[in-house]
Design a protein around this motif. Structure first.
Motif, PDB file in Angstrom:
ATOM      1  N   ARG A  68       0.819  -1.216   0.000  1.00 59.67           N
ATOM      2  CA  ARG A  68       0.000   0.000   0.000  1.00 59.67           C
ATOM      3  C   ARG A  68       0.854   1.268   0.000  1.00 59.67           C
ATOM      4  O   ARG A  68       0.610   2.202  -0.771  1.00 59.67           O
ATOM      5  N   GLU A  69       1.871   1.322   0.855  1.00 55.73           N
ATOM      6  CA  GLU A  69       2.713   2.523   0.915  1.00 55.73           C
ATOM      7  C   GLU A  69       3.499   2.705  -0.372  1.00 55.73           C
ATOM      8  O   GLU A  69       3.659   3.835  -0.865  1.00 55.73           O
ATOM      9  N   ALA A  98       1.308   4.067  -3.014  1.00 52.44           N
ATOM     10  CA  ALA A  98       0.987   5.480  -2.793  1.00 52.44           C
ATOM     11  C   ALA A  98       2.028   6.398  -3.409  1.00 52.44           C
ATOM     12  O   ALA A  98       1.732   7.557  -3.733  1.00 52.44           O
ATOM     13  N   ARG A  99       3.254   5.889  -3.598  1.00 48.24           N
ATOM     14  CA  ARG A  99       4.337   6.704  -4.151  1.00 48.24           C
ATOM     15  C   ARG A  99       4.460   6.594  -5.669  1.00 48.24           C
ATOM     16  O   ARG A  99       5.338   7.230  -6.254  1.00 48.24           O
ATOM     17  N   ASN A 155      -2.625   2.308  -6.920  1.00 45.41           N
ATOM     18  CA  ASN A 155      -2.489   3.744  -6.718  1.00 45.41           C
ATOM     19  C   ASN A 155      -3.767   4.479  -7.110  1.00 45.41           C
ATOM     20  O   ASN A 155      -4.252   5.360  -6.395  1.00 45.41           O
TER      21      ASN A 155
END
Length: 373
Positions: free
Chosen positions: A181-182, A185-186, A276
């Motif tokens: 998930r992180e 997000a990028r 994303n």
């Protein structure tokens, strides 16, 4: 314990990745190889996912390619039998409900090899779905059935599966989502395309019942076009769906702009790219299974363009709405969501990122109990 892990189509990779991660933590207990049947053979639909998920490249690729269900299943069985005879595994792990899942289960069982099914017990009650046939055949043969929710447990018990074969472990798809998930997000795709958080929708559409029948497809597209007047819909189109839309002469439904507007087509996206988008979407529209689950964990409303679902927990507990393919019904639910009148939903039990860990713990205990060498 020597294990063969089987993947065949894109959704399988998200389910197998966390299992491989956990097996790698116990080299003293497990050796394992990864077999890719090649059921999905398009680079965009298959190989790129290995890199995105940090999975090892397959040790064996059967490269079966496309064909009718019978042709594809037969080729998988013939080629997978050779692998089993060479490797002599103690256990085969299959995931999901694609042709590869069923074909490798049948092959292994006829050779006297134990089989574990991850994501067992899901049922749509729709025998026109090839996946439903695959699920039923796989579950009745498997030795160990790892389930995602209590509905699946109940289905298996109702079909006469002994309770000692059933293990409620949670959802490995969610293991993968939470792990990435992180990183997703990028990726920055939302910013790159000039989208705003909560101000667009995403779409997947590929089931033959939806895209192979022109009147059904037209009804869905009519509803989508109306929704796209409020929010743009980003549609990473499946190659087969594109083929049918072009064949039916329906390309006029789609925007030809460089930036997202209307129903906006893109090429198939990688796992992190699509995650994303979905993390920031106001609404997800789909006829797939996995997105019903992912949207529930992301807390994003999901409209499922099908008449049934094998994942009812996403409707009863999560954020999913099962609406069928009727234009007016699709629009009614979409308006409710846009106006903030839809349910909030919550995350089902054990969808906590630890399903694969539970599976490997159970396999470790079974190894000791059954004295598999």
């Amino acid at each position: 314990m020597k294990i063969i892990n089987v993947v065949g189509a894109r959704p399988n990779f998200m389910k197998m990745a966390p299992i491989i991660d956990q097996l790698n933590k116990h080299p003293e207990s497990f050796s394992h190889i990864l077999v890719h049947t090649g059921q999905h053979y398009d680079e965009r639909m298959s190989a790129s996912f290995f890199e995105a998920l940090g999975m090892p490249r397959p040790d064996v690729n059967l490269e079966v390619g496309s064909g009718s269900h019978a042709e594809q299943t037969a080729r998988i069985m013939v080629e997978f039998e050779k692998v089993c005879l060479t490797e002599k595994p103690d256990l085969v792990i299959v995931v999901g409900d694609v042709n590869s899942t069923m074909a490798c289960t049948i092959t292994a069982k006829k050779l006297g090899i134990r089989v574990a099914h991850v994501e067992a017990g899901l049922r749509s009650r729709d025998m026109s779905m090839p996946e439903e046939i695959n699920r039923l055949c796989t579950d009745v043969l498997c030795d160990y059935l790892f389930t995602t929710d209590r509905f699946a447990d109940e289905n298996l018990r109702a079909e006469g599966i002994p309770a000692e074969k059933i293990f409620f472990v949670g959802n490995v798809m969610i293991d993968t989502l939470l792990k990435h998930r992180e990183l997703a997000a990028r990726v920055g795709l939302v910013e790159k395309w000039g989208l705003k958080h909560g101000a667009f929708a995403t779409l997947t559409l590929h089931r033959p019942s939806n895209v192979d029948d022109r009147p059904t497809l037209v009804g869905i597209l009519d509803a989508l076009r109306e929704i796209s007047r409020t929010v743009p819909i980003v549609f990473p189109i499946h190659p087969r769906t594109r083929k049918m839309i072009e064949q039916f002469g329906l390309m006029d439904y789609f925007a030809s702009t460089e930036k997202p507007t209307g129903i906006w087509l893109t090429e198939p996206l990688g796992y992190l790219e699509f995650l994303n988008l979905n993390m920031h979407a106001r609404l997800i529209l789909t006829d797939s299974g996995g997105l019903q689950e992912e949207s529930t964990v992301l807390g994003v409303p999901c409209i499922t363009l099908r008449n049934n679902t094998e994942r009812p927990v996403t409707c009863e507990v999560g954020t999913n709405f099962l609406v069928g393919t009727d234009r007016d019904r699709i629009l009614d639910v979409a308006r409710s969501i846009m106006e903030g009148r839809s349910k909030k939903g919550c995350v089902p039990d054990k969808w906590d990122g630890k399903a694969a860990e539970r599976i490997v713990e159970i396999l470790s205990s079974l190894r000791l109990i059954e004295n598999i060498n």
